[in-house]
Motif scaffolding. Structure first.
Motif, PDB file in Angstrom:
ATOM      1  N   THR A 136       7.991 -29.378  -9.442  1.00 38.56           N
ATOM      2  CA  THR A 136       9.406 -29.651  -9.655  1.00 38.56           C
ATOM      3  C   THR A 136      10.129 -28.428 -10.202  1.00 38.56           C
ATOM      4  N   LEU A 137       9.561 -27.824 -11.241  1.00 40.53           N
ATOM      5  CA  LEU A 137      10.256 -26.742 -11.932  1.00 40.53           C
ATOM      6  C   LEU A 137      10.226 -25.443 -11.131  1.00 40.53           C
TER       7      LEU A 137
ATOM      8  N   PHE B 143      13.613 -23.788 -17.248  1.00 36.48           N
ATOM      9  CA  PHE B 143      12.634 -24.611 -16.540  1.00 36.48           C
ATOM     10  C   PHE B 143      11.202 -24.352 -16.993  1.00 36.48           C
TER      11      PHE B 143
ATOM     12  N   ALA C 297      16.725 -30.160 -14.104  1.00 36.68           N
ATOM     13  CA  ALA C 297      15.368 -30.640 -13.833  1.00 36.68           C
ATOM     14  C   ALA C 297      14.755 -31.208 -15.097  1.00 36.68           C
TER      15      ALA C 297
ATOM     16  N   SER D  52       5.106 -34.711  -5.049  1.00 41.15           N
ATOM     17  CA  SER D  52       5.458 -33.296  -5.107  1.00 41.15           C
ATOM     18  C   SER D  52       5.290 -32.608  -3.757  1.00 41.15           C
TER      19      SER D  52
ATOM     20  N   ILE E  72      21.704 -26.471 -11.570  1.00 37.33           N
ATOM     21  CA  ILE E  72      20.453 -27.141 -11.236  1.00 37.33           C
ATOM     22  C   ILE E  72      19.920 -27.791 -12.507  1.00 37.33           C
TER      23      ILE E  72
ATOM     24  N   ALA F 250      13.044 -25.958  -8.716  1.00 41.14           N
ATOM     25  CA  ALA F 250      14.328 -25.827  -9.412  1.00 41.14           C
ATOM     26  C   ALA F 250      14.634 -24.356  -9.712  1.00 41.14           C
TER      27      ALA F 250
ATOM     28  N   GLY G  63      17.130 -27.527 -18.276  1.00 34.14           N
ATOM     29  CA  GLY G  63      16.084 -28.532 -18.247  1.00 34.14           C
ATOM     30  C   GLY G  63      16.286 -29.552 -19.353  1.00 34.14           C
TER      31      GLY G  63
ATOM     32  N   THR H  11      11.813 -31.408 -17.536  1.00 35.07           N
ATOM     33  CA  THR H  11      10.752 -30.463 -17.895  1.00 35.07           C
ATOM     34  C   THR H  11       9.477 -31.150 -18.370  1.00 35.07           C
TER      35      THR H  11
END
Length: 218
Positions: free
Chosen positions: A63-64, A196, A50, A18, A48, A67, A80, A52
């Motif tokens: 990550t979120l 997200f 991602a 991360s 986008i 995003a 997500g 979740t």
């Protein structure tokens, strides 16, 4: 990805990934020719995607948050998907159960839809896994360099281990398209605002102090 064409992809294995998200995303955007902020007309065509969860607290938050920042900055759509949805789409196998790392001698289990009465990911101690519990499994707990020997032994020889420890970009896109089609009853803006939210299996470990929070400085 642009349409169904993969323009750039990176896999960051191991702990501490991360911390490298932002510079690697910048490299990916440059490699794909997207390093400039797109015009608003073009941004409406972007999306986008991602994962979740389930996953580590820090990894999901990082990550979120990234995003969500990209989505807000580009004013584009966002969606997500769960790790299980993404891996099953990568494998093109709707019945695979996804097993991934958790802490304290446990694994996260993301079962396929409609498997018994289970609805969504959950955690289970490795010591409670029994042979024949699942027919086909995938995920980093059973496949790849980080597979858990104790878990593999408990699963038995009859289980089919599918070759996918993490989703590919194509799988993410496929899972997102499927998920979006299932959510058309809600407004796109409402989906974006909740796109997200982390999918936490474990309750948060942080607790408010028994004496309450300190007063703000005057």
């Amino acid at each position: 990805m642009e349409g169904d064409t993969l323009l750039a992809e990176r896999k960051l294995p191991g702990r501490g990934a991360s911390e490298r998200f932002v510079p690697v995303v910048r490299q990916l955007l440059e490699e794909a020719g997207w390093n400039r902020l797109p015009a608003r007309e073009k941004a409406r065509q972007l999306g986008i995607i991602a994962v979740t969860g389930p996953g580590s607290f820090t990894g999901l938050r990082a990550t979120l948050a990234l995003a969500a920042g990209l989505r807000r900055g580009w004013q584009c759509a966002g969606i997500g998907v769960s790790l299980g949805e993404a891996i099953r789409a990568t494998l093109d196998d709707r019945q695979a159960t996804v097993l991934c790392h958790a802490r304290r001698g446990r694994i996260f289990v993301d079962p396929p839809p409609g498997l018994m009465a289970v609805t969504g990911p959950y955690a289970v101690p490795i010591s409670e896994v029994r042979p024949g519990q699942w027919q086909r499994v995938a995920g980093d707990a059973v496949e790849g360099s980080e597979a858990l020997p104790e878990l593999l032994e408990r699963l038995g020889k009859e289980v089919e281990i599918l070759p996918c420890s993490a989703p590919r970009a194509s799988g993410l896109l496929k899972a997102a398209r499927s998920s979006w089609a299932q959510r058309l009853s809600r407004a796109a803006e409402a989906q974006d605002e909740r796109a997200f939210i982390p999918l936490y299996v474990d309750p948060p470990e942080a607790r408010l102090p028994a004496a309450g929070l300190r007063l703000p400085p005057q």
